[in-house]
Write a protein that holds these residues in place. Structure first.
Motif, PDB file in Angstrom:
ATOM      1  N   ALA A 354       0.837  -1.207   0.000  1.00  0.00           N
ATOM      2  CA  ALA A 354       0.000   0.000   0.000  1.00  0.00           C
ATOM      3  C   ALA A 354       0.866   1.250   0.000  1.00  0.00           C
ATOM      4  CB  ALA A 354      -0.905   0.005   1.230  1.00  0.00           C
ATOM      5  N   VAL A 355       0.274   2.331  -0.497  1.00  0.00           N
ATOM      6  CA  VAL A 355       0.909   3.639  -0.430  1.00  0.00           C
ATOM      7  C   VAL A 355      -0.150   4.624   0.049  1.00  0.00           C
ATOM      8  CG1 VAL A 355       1.782   5.560  -1.832  1.00  0.00           C
ATOM      9  CG2 VAL A 355       2.727   3.269  -2.137  1.00  0.00           C
ATOM     10  N   PHE A 356       0.214   5.433   1.039  1.00  0.00           N
ATOM     11  CA  PHE A 356      -0.697   6.463   1.534  1.00  0.00           C
ATOM     12  C   PHE A 356      -0.064   7.830   1.328  1.00  0.00           C
ATOM     13  CE2 PHE A 356      -1.889   9.138   5.322  1.00  0.00           C
ATOM     14  CZ  PHE A 356      -3.158   9.489   4.859  1.00  0.00           C
ATOM     15  N   ILE A 357      -0.749   8.665   0.548  1.00  0.00           N
ATOM     16  CA  ILE A 357      -0.285  10.034   0.324  1.00  0.00           C
ATOM     17  C   ILE A 357      -1.319  10.972   0.939  1.00  0.00           C
ATOM     18  CG2 ILE A 357       0.258  11.791  -1.422  1.00  0.00           C
ATOM     19  CD1 ILE A 357       1.118   9.375  -3.254  1.00  0.00           C
ATOM     20  N   GLY A 358      -0.909  11.668   1.998  1.00  0.00           N
ATOM     21  CA  GLY A 358      -1.840  12.550   2.700  1.00  0.00           C
ATOM     22  C   GLY A 358      -1.303  12.891   4.074  1.00  0.00           C
ATOM     23  N   GLN A 435       1.027  -6.324   6.239  1.00  0.00           N
ATOM     24  CA  GLN A 435       1.241  -5.545   5.009  1.00  0.00           C
ATOM     25  C   GLN A 435       2.245  -4.407   5.224  1.00  0.00           C
ATOM     26  OE1 GLN A 435      -2.611  -4.257   3.473  1.00  0.00           O
ATOM     27  NE2 GLN A 435      -2.624  -6.032   2.102  1.00  0.00           N
ATOM     28  N   TYR A 436       2.894  -4.036   4.112  1.00  0.00           N
ATOM     29  CA  TYR A 436       3.831  -2.905   4.123  1.00  0.00           C
ATOM     30  C   TYR A 436       3.192  -1.714   3.420  1.00  0.00           C
ATOM     31  CZ  TYR A 436       7.579  -6.177   5.359  1.00  0.00           C
ATOM     32  OH  TYR A 436       8.365  -7.090   5.997  1.00  0.00           O
ATOM     33  N   ALA A 437       3.291  -0.552   4.058  1.00  0.00           N
ATOM     34  CA  ALA A 437       2.805   0.668   3.418  1.00  0.00           C
ATOM     35  C   ALA A 437       3.906   1.721   3.421  1.00  0.00           C
ATOM     36  CB  ALA A 437       1.592   1.218   4.158  1.00  0.00           C
ATOM     37  N   VAL A 438       4.166   2.307   2.256  1.00  0.00           N
ATOM     38  CA  VAL A 438       4.985   3.508   2.222  1.00  0.00           C
ATOM     39  C   VAL A 438       4.016   4.666   2.424  1.00  0.00           C
ATOM     40  CG1 VAL A 438       6.473   5.001   0.854  1.00  0.00           C
ATOM     41  CG2 VAL A 438       6.762   2.525   0.739  1.00  0.00           C
ATOM     42  N   SER A 439       4.273   5.466   3.446  1.00  0.00           N
ATOM     43  CA  SER A 439       3.288   6.451   3.872  1.00  0.00           C
ATOM     44  C   SER A 439       3.949   7.816   4.055  1.00  0.00           C
ATOM     45  CB  SER A 439       2.659   5.972   5.181  1.00  0.00           C
ATOM     46  OG  SER A 439       1.778   6.936   5.673  1.00  0.00           O
ATOM     47  N   THR A 440       3.245   8.862   3.609  1.00  0.00           N
ATOM     48  CA  THR A 440       3.784  10.220   3.767  1.00  0.00           C
ATOM     49  C   THR A 440       3.413  10.815   5.122  1.00  0.00           C
ATOM     50  OG1 THR A 440       1.852  11.340   2.869  1.00  0.00           O
ATOM     51  CG2 THR A 440       3.518  10.600   1.278  1.00  0.00           C
ATOM     52  N   ARG A 448       0.180   1.397  13.807  1.00  0.00           N
ATOM     53  CA  ARG A 448      -0.336   2.748  13.600  1.00  0.00           C
ATOM     54  C   ARG A 448      -1.345   2.800  12.447  1.00  0.00           C
ATOM     55  NH1 ARG A 448      -0.607   8.039  15.857  1.00  0.00           N
ATOM     56  NH2 ARG A 448      -0.886   9.468  14.140  1.00  0.00           N
ATOM     57  N   GLN A 449      -1.065   2.064  11.373  1.00  0.00           N
ATOM     58  CA  GLN A 449      -1.960   2.121  10.199  1.00  0.00           C
ATOM     59  C   GLN A 449      -2.878   0.904  10.133  1.00  0.00           C
ATOM     60  OE1 GLN A 449       1.260   3.193   7.163  1.00  0.00           O
ATOM     61  NE2 GLN A 449      -0.351   4.692   6.735  1.00  0.00           N
ATOM     62  N   GLY A 450      -3.064   0.257  11.271  1.00  0.00           N
ATOM     63  CA  GLY A 450      -3.884  -0.949  11.349  1.00  0.00           C
ATOM     64  C   GLY A 450      -3.092  -2.014  12.088  1.00  0.00           C
ATOM     65  N   LYS A 451      -3.783  -2.798  12.907  1.00  0.00           N
ATOM     66  CA  LYS A 451      -3.108  -3.792  13.737  1.00  0.00           C
ATOM     67  C   LYS A 451      -2.214  -4.699  12.885  1.00  0.00           C
ATOM     68  CE  LYS A 451      -3.763  -7.259  17.295  1.00  0.00           C
ATOM     69  NZ  LYS A 451      -4.517  -7.690  18.460  1.00  0.00           N
ATOM     70  N   GLY A 452      -0.963  -4.812  13.280  1.00  0.00           N
ATOM     71  CA  GLY A 452      -0.011  -5.678  12.573  1.00  0.00           C
ATOM     72  C   GLY A 452       0.551  -5.064  11.304  1.00  0.00           C
ATOM     73  N   GLY A 453       0.105  -3.876  10.932  1.00  0.00           N
ATOM     74  CA  GLY A 453       0.577  -3.218   9.719  1.00  0.00           C
ATOM     75  C   GLY A 453       1.983  -2.675   9.889  1.00  0.00           C
ATOM     76  N   ARG A 454       2.698  -2.561   8.779  1.00  0.00           N
ATOM     77  CA  ARG A 454       4.094  -2.106   8.815  1.00  0.00           C
ATOM     78  C   ARG A 454       4.233  -0.845   7.978  1.00  0.00           C
ATOM     79  NH1 ARG A 454       5.655  -8.244   7.297  1.00  0.00           N
ATOM     80  NH2 ARG A 454       6.241  -9.032   9.352  1.00  0.00           N
TER      81      ARG A 454
END
Lengths: 481, 196
Positions: A354-358, A435-440, A448-454
């Protein structure tokens, strides 16, 4: 000439200007100062219990005219045919309804769920011109440090303190220490304000700024736009500092001119004259000073579970055994285990989901423009879900007017309504365990972005490049020569 | 708030650095509009697995945790967000004291407003406590706020710092708003001064 003791830092000027003195206090006991607050921003998550406290005591909001409410943490961002208000659950709906009701009852201006100016509190305050140089600004949110970009003293408070400010427009505070951070050198292509602040936090550690108010200075800071300055000040808290600030200058005044709540006409001229004095006097003494040369800085990304655990995007996962301290070693081991990274592994090329831009860190128009500059005429990888969440309704409208939404949608990203969204994962926007998320956004804490999320924190440029590559990517390979 | 004078208790040890407020109380539990019941979710992601079953090894799932009022953490406890839900969750679970090498600023402020005493100890004292707990975790420790003293099980003691104002509020079980409200005249003076 002033003698040294009269030379003041920017922080001291604002602090001293806001002390409510009690001449009769004999100071038999060391007591905190009473600090006057010019602007109080509130949102749905940290205010309900404060309003309940007021009701229990039969108190009113003392200065509703200095209090502004917006909804951001629990608000859904998924657009739907029936309008946007498909809440994740009843609790979110109730929390927002309660904020709107509290604002109505106590006479507070609110940018509620249906308001076309709502958005993330730290985006809305500046863009509507509420945030101004020289002010004291608080909010029940640690990223209130964002507003320091305007030369304001701005910091996060808890709910008890929200109640204190609602009731009295003041807070009890001990004077923090001052920390001068000079950023010098020349920014390389593909390197942004986000990379500077990640490098700084990596350098001093997540508690290196505890007890301090930071003033960012130096040639690099002076050359930054207001949006970039906000990104820097926003993450001061990730270094432990409650506040970060930057002296106002022509860039600041140009940003504020004409904003709905900024002074107008003669008052504007007067205000600018006053604001020009808001700078640390030459020779003013800071309790601590460091200089960071960013000439060799590369795009940064975090690999661990706090924002201090960052490396250049070209770097490798460090070995915990290289740490000198046992506690550091253990912390690093624990976070590599959580993140599923191998020692010595190159971070670039690591697959992501996942990618989160915001977010209040990177959800402004300039951030979306940067992300769009990379995504234009490209497609995001099939394996990656990309969420682009504007920081406010205004940012959303501006982005759409420029056609950025179409760039994101054509690239295969989801274009959302404004809110905190996947930065804090309260509204249903989240990643799945593992899951892995690159996040801004600003925090890569466990879950932080969901239980067990990276979470891997990075700039909008790096996030966009990684979305296309389907793995952590160096944006510089996407930049036109 | 109950007055806080002196407490005697065992210590639960979670001596990790940088325990952030998202670990103390994950954001999905912040949707409440009151302060109730947060103790059930304290350290939720370390305490329960994906199915919501208790993870037996975790500190708070061990039977000995019952009645423990003191938590030992590492450096920078409570860093991160400003959520006062963190001290609400800790006190609702039954903690009255956190001993750590350092604290996040906002957390420390929030704790003091909720009858939760943050005690900062230097690294030597911290490792001394940790070692003693490794040898025997069932011993009783005493926190005397009036004397600002932490008594070890063998009755030796170390002093700790707490600002006098917060100490007075804690010992009398009063919150700070009452004090702040006595400034209303001065606040009005300040505002009219500023308008000139």
């Amino acid at each position: 000439m002033m003698n040294d003791s009269k030379k003041q830092t920017l922080f001291e000027k604002i602090w001293n200007d806001h002390l409510v003195r009690d001449p009769s206090n004999s100071k038999q006991m060391q007591v905190p100062e009473v600090l006057y607050i010019d602007l109080h921003l509130i949102h749905e998550v940290t205010s309900p219990q404060a309003f309940s406290g007021l009701r229990d005591r039969g108190l009113a909001v003392r200065r509703p005219d200095r209090t502004i409410a917006t909804v951001d943490h629990a608000i859904p961002t998924k657009p739907s045919q029936k309008g946007r208000l498909e809440f994740a659950d009843d609790l979110c709906r109730k929390q927002i309804a309660q904020l709107e009701e509290n604002a109505r009852q106590f006479g507070i201006t609110a940018y509620g769920a249906e308001n076309n100016q709502n958005g993330v509190v730290h985006v809305v305050g500046p863009e509507l011109g509420y945030t101004q140089p020289g002010m004291t600004i608080v909010c029940g949110d640690s990223h209130t440090s964002t507003h320091g970009a305007f030369g304001a003293l701005a910091f996060g408070i808890g709910t008890s303190e929200v109640e204190h400010v609602l009731a009295t427009q003041c807070l009890l505070q001990y004077k923090p220490r001052t920390f001068e951070v000079r950023i010098e050198g020349k920014l390389n292509p593909g390197v942004t304000a986000k990379d500077i602040i990640l490098a700084f936090i990596n350098r001093i550690g997540v508690h290196g700024g505890t007890g301090f108010v930071i003033e960012y200075r130096g040639s690099v800071i002076q050359a930054l736009s207001m949006e970039e300055r906000m990104t820097i000040c926003n993450m001061s808290i990730e270094a432990g500092a409650r506040a970060g600030m930057i002296a106002p200058d022509e860039t600041t005044f140009a940003y504020l001119a004409g904003r709905p709540n900024a002074p107008k006409g003669e008052k504007w001229e007067e205000a600018v004259q006053k604001w020009k004095n808001l700078r640390s006097d030459d020779g003013a003494i800071f309790d601590r000073s460091i200089t960071l040369d960013i000439s060799n800085l590369e795009p940064m990304i975090t690999f661990g579970t706090n924002p201090g655990m960052g490396i250049p995007v070209t770097g490798r996962i460090p070995n915990p055994d290289d740490s000198s301290e046992t506690s550091q070693k253990n912390a690093l081991k624990k976070s590599l285990e959580y993140m599923g990274f191998q020692v010595g592994e190159k971070i670039s090329g690591h697959p992501i989901d996942a990618v989160f831009i915001g977010s209040c860190t990177n959800g402004r128009l300039s951030d979306l423009r940067e992300a769009a500059s990379i995504l234009r005429n490209r497609k995001v990888a099939d394996s990656v879900r990309v969420l682009v969440v504007p920081g406010s309704q205004q940012v959303k409208r501006q982005a759409e007017a420029e056609g950025l939404d179409q760039i994101f949608i054509s690239a295969g990203a989801e274009w959302r309504e404004p809110g905190c969204s996947m930065c804090i994962a309260m509204n249903g926007d989240q990643i799945e365990p593992g899951q892995y998320a690159v996040s801004t956004s600003n925090r890569n804490f466990e879950g932080r972005q969901g239980k067990g999320g990276r979470t891997l924190l990075a700039s909008p440029l790096t996030a966009a490049a990684s979305a296309i590559a389907g793995c952590v990517a160096d944006v510089r390979t996407f930049l036109e020569a | 708030m109950e007055p806080f004078i002196k407490i005697k208790s065992r210590i639960a040890a979670l001596p990790l650095d940088n325990i952030d407020t998202d670990q103390i109380i994950p954001a999905r539990f912040l949707k409440i509009t009151d302060k109730k019941g947060l103790g059930n979710h304290l350290f939720a992601d370390w305490r329960y697995d994906q199915e919501g079953n208790p993870i037996p090894d975790f500190l708070l799932n061990q039977p000995e945790i019952d009645g423990v009022k003191i938590l030992l953490a590492g450096q920078n406890f409570g860093c991160g967000s400003s959520r006062e839900h963190a001290p609400w969750a800790l006190t609702d679970f039954g903690f009255q004291v956190i001993i750590a090498e350092s604290f996040g600023d906002i957390f420390r402020n929030n704790a003091l407003k909720n009858g939760l005493l943050p005690i900062q100890v230097d690294p030597e004292v911290h490792s001394q406590i940790k070692n003693l707990l490794n040898q025997n975790s069932s011993t009783q420790w005493t926190i005397d706020l009036e004397q600002q003293e932490l008594f070890f099980p063998d009755q030796s003691s170390v002093k700790f710092q707490v600002d006098p104002f917060s100490r007075t509020c804690l010992m009398n079980g009063v919150d700070e708003l009452g004090y702040l409200l006595t400034f209303l005249d001065k606040i009005v003076d300040y505002e009219s001064q500023k308008q000139k």
